[in-house]
Design a protein around this motif. Structure first.
Motif, mmCIF file in Angstrom:
data_model
loop_
_atom_site.group_PDB
_atom_site.id
_atom_site.type_symbol
_atom_site.label_atom_id
_atom_site.label_comp_id
_atom_site.label_asym_id
_atom_site.label_seq_id
_atom_site.Cartn_x
_atom_site.Cartn_y
_atom_site.Cartn_z
ATOM 1 N N UNK A 245 0.839 -1.208 0.000
ATOM 2 C CA UNK A 245 0.000 0.000 0.000
ATOM 3 C C UNK A 245 0.867 1.248 0.000
ATOM 4 N N UNK A 246 1.895 1.261 0.858
ATOM 5 C CA UNK A 246 2.759 2.438 0.947
ATOM 6 C C UNK A 246 3.510 2.650 -0.366
ATOM 7 N N UNK A 247 3.988 1.559 -0.974
ATOM 8 C CA UNK A 247 4.680 1.674 -2.250
ATOM 9 C C UNK A 247 3.771 2.179 -3.349
ATOM 10 N N UNK A 248 2.534 1.689 -3.383
ATOM 11 C CA UNK A 248 1.579 2.127 -4.397
ATOM 12 C C UNK A 248 1.226 3.602 -4.229
ATOM 13 N N UNK A 249 1.045 4.029 -2.974
ATOM 14 C CA UNK A 249 0.743 5.452 -2.734
ATOM 15 C C UNK A 249 1.912 6.332 -3.181
ATOM 16 N N UNK A 250 3.139 5.865 -2.926
ATOM 17 C CA UNK A 250 4.310 6.653 -3.332
ATOM 18 C C UNK A 250 4.410 6.746 -4.846
ATOM 19 N N UNK A 251 4.161 5.651 -5.530
ATOM 20 C CA UNK A 251 4.253 5.633 -6.999
ATOM 21 C C UNK A 251 3.172 6.486 -7.646
ATOM 22 N N UNK A 252 2.019 6.588 -7.004
ATOM 23 C CA UNK A 252 0.915 7.361 -7.575
ATOM 24 C C UNK A 252 0.891 8.807 -7.077
#
Length: 504
Positions: free
Chosen positions: A286-293
């Motif tokens: 989740x944290x990685x996806x939020x950072x990428x988006x």
């Protein structure tokens, strides 16, 4: 009128905080706050701070195993009120729990503006949490540390909105204090550093600058604490032993705690390792996806970052350093962040759904949350039924209040000749019940300490029969080396004397 309305929207948070205060006060009303060996270490150091501004524990040695701020916090309260932590602990913990609830509700009002029912359900889950009720029923440093964690999240979000040096300094102050409340406070540095690395609103140069400010500023008080410990005892954090549990075992123990928090059936413990791994991997994803988006700057992500860093830190620490088996107490600082991490996405998803589907899924979510609250309430009622009859487990409960051995010790302190050493398998219990100083029998793994102990020519040994610790040398080990004289023998304890000169 606008200001009045702004404050009025926090009325449910205030009510929840008051209820939280009452809950802890009720649970500790029978015999006072729960007292464990750690509690005695904290409160005795607070007595020394209040009396002569020293960091000496009940046995006359400097405090090193724990950082200094929680005893200092108790000492300041004792200085102001004249009441020590053993007596004032119930009120102190009730206030701290109320503060945690209020800060959490205040925070949620800022990022969940469209789902008040969600906020109420989460605050209810916090109030009813058996894990948190246990923590706030004892005189433990986690009670203050959990509040500092919530204040860190609040202040870090303020920093993310402004990215000013002043707002970062406020984060640093809270983090630095947390680091000298519990050594695990360094997880706040890790969470803050992780969020800074992922922050896409800062230039590389400014990001490096702020990471350095956060890192060096936050560690400053802890570095001073550890340096002072080294000067006083030669040990920065006391004597530590290498772990005897593997990473997979510790992950399993963490998983059993998560299952217990989620009110799963005991059979779920068979899958505890997989459950813990799933929780941590999901948080990373989740944290990685939020950072990428490009959606990293939010309350939810700070909460997730802290939960992830703390969870991994505790599991890894238990893999390299020995302490009590991973349990709810050790993991409690991540309970509220984990609860928010696992549920905060629900209101956002419901907003995107069509009206009919939204109401159906919202109803399902509410029923699940109510079922969760109901199951935790049953645990609370069972705990309350026990504690109403016997008190909070620990040195303040009825098993000790009615102990013949404790009563004997209190009324026969004169049997110990002044100046002669007194040892025990529970030196903190000797201090708590009698005010006398004694020393703990050595840890069996510290061979030099054991050998030095057996060189003694005279001592009294106070043996609490119910408190034998497998990691300490026990009465049978001692009797193999020394011919002990039975002075007094009761059903729950015995007093021995060893005099090597008489034997010679």
């Amino acid at each position: 009128m606008t200001k009045y309305t702004a404050y009025l929207k926090h009325i449910d948070t205030l009510i929840a905080a008051i209820i939280g205060y009452i809950v802890i006060y009720i649970f500790t009303s029978y015999s006072g706050v729960g007292i464990s060996p750690d509690s005695i270490m904290y409160a005795s150091t607070a007595n020394s701070i209040q009396a002569h501004w020293s960091l000496l524990t009940f046995n006359g040695t400097p405090l090193t195993f724990f950082p200094v701020f929680y005893p200092f916090f108790l000492g300041v309260i004792q200085f102001v009120t004249g009441v020590n932590g053993f007596i004032a602990g119930s009120v102190i913990n009730s206030c701290l729990f109320a503060a945690v609830i209020f800060v959490t509700g205040w925070m949620m009002e800022r990022f969940i503006t469209h789902a008040r029912i969600y906020k109420i359900l989460v605050l209810t889950a916090i109030i009813l949490s058996p894990a948190l009720i246990e923590i706030y029923s004892f005189l433990w440093s986690e009670t203050l540390f959990i509040l500092e964690v919530m204040l860190f999240i609040l202040s870090y979000h303020h920093y993310m909105r402004l990215h000013s040096t002043f707002s970062l300094v406020m984060v640093v102050i809270i983090t630095a204090i947390a680091c000298i409340t519990r050594y695990a406070g360094i997880t706040l540095i890790g969470a803050g550093g992780l969020m800074l690395l992922l922050d896409d609103q800062l230039t590389i140069r400014r990001k490096i600058k702020h990471i350095l400010i956060l890192g060096f500023g936050s560690i400053s008080l802890l570095a001073g604490n550890l340096f002072l410990n080294s000067l006083n005892t030669g040990l920065s954090t006391g004597k530590r032993l290498p772990s005897v549990t593997s990473f997979s075992e510790n992950l399993h123990y963490a998983g059993t705690v998560f299952c217990d928090w989620a009110s799963f059936h005991e059979s779920a413990d068979n899958y505890a390792t997989a459950f813990a791994a799933l929780v941590l991997i999901t948080l990373i994803a989740i944290l990685g996806w939020k950072a990428l988006t490009g959606r990293i700057n939010s309350y939810e992500n700070i909460v997730i970052a802290y939960t992830l860093v703390y969870g991994l830190f505790i599991v890894l620490l238990a893999t390299f350093s020995r302490f009590e088996r991973l349990n709810s107490r050790l993991l409690s600082p991540m309970f509220i962040p984990l609860l928010m991490s696992c549920t905060s996405w629900v209101p956002d998803v419901l907003v995107t759904l069509k009206k009919k589907a939204k109401y159906v899924l919202a109803g399902v979510a509410i029923l699940l949350m109510l079922a969760f609250d109901y199951s935790t309430l049953q645990v609370d009622l069972e705990r309350y039924d026990d504690e109403l009859d016997y008190g909070v487990p620990g040195y303040s409960d009825d098993s000790w209040n009615t102990s013949p051995f404790v009563a004997f010790l209190r009324s026969h302190k004169h049997i110990f000749k002044p100046g002669e050493p007194v040892v025990s398998n529970a030196d903190e219990a000797v201090y708590f019940f009698t005010g006398m100083s004694s020393t703990l029998v050595p840890h069996r793994y510290f061979k030099k300490d054991v050998a030095k102990f057996y060189e003694r020519q005279h001592y009294y040994y106070i043996w609490f029969k119910s408190l034998d610790n497998v990691e300490l040398i026990n009465i049978h080990d001692i009797e193999k080396e020394h011919k002990l004289k039975h002075l007094y023998d009761l059903k729950d304890g015995t007093i021995f004397e060893y005099n090597g000169e008489e034997i010679k």
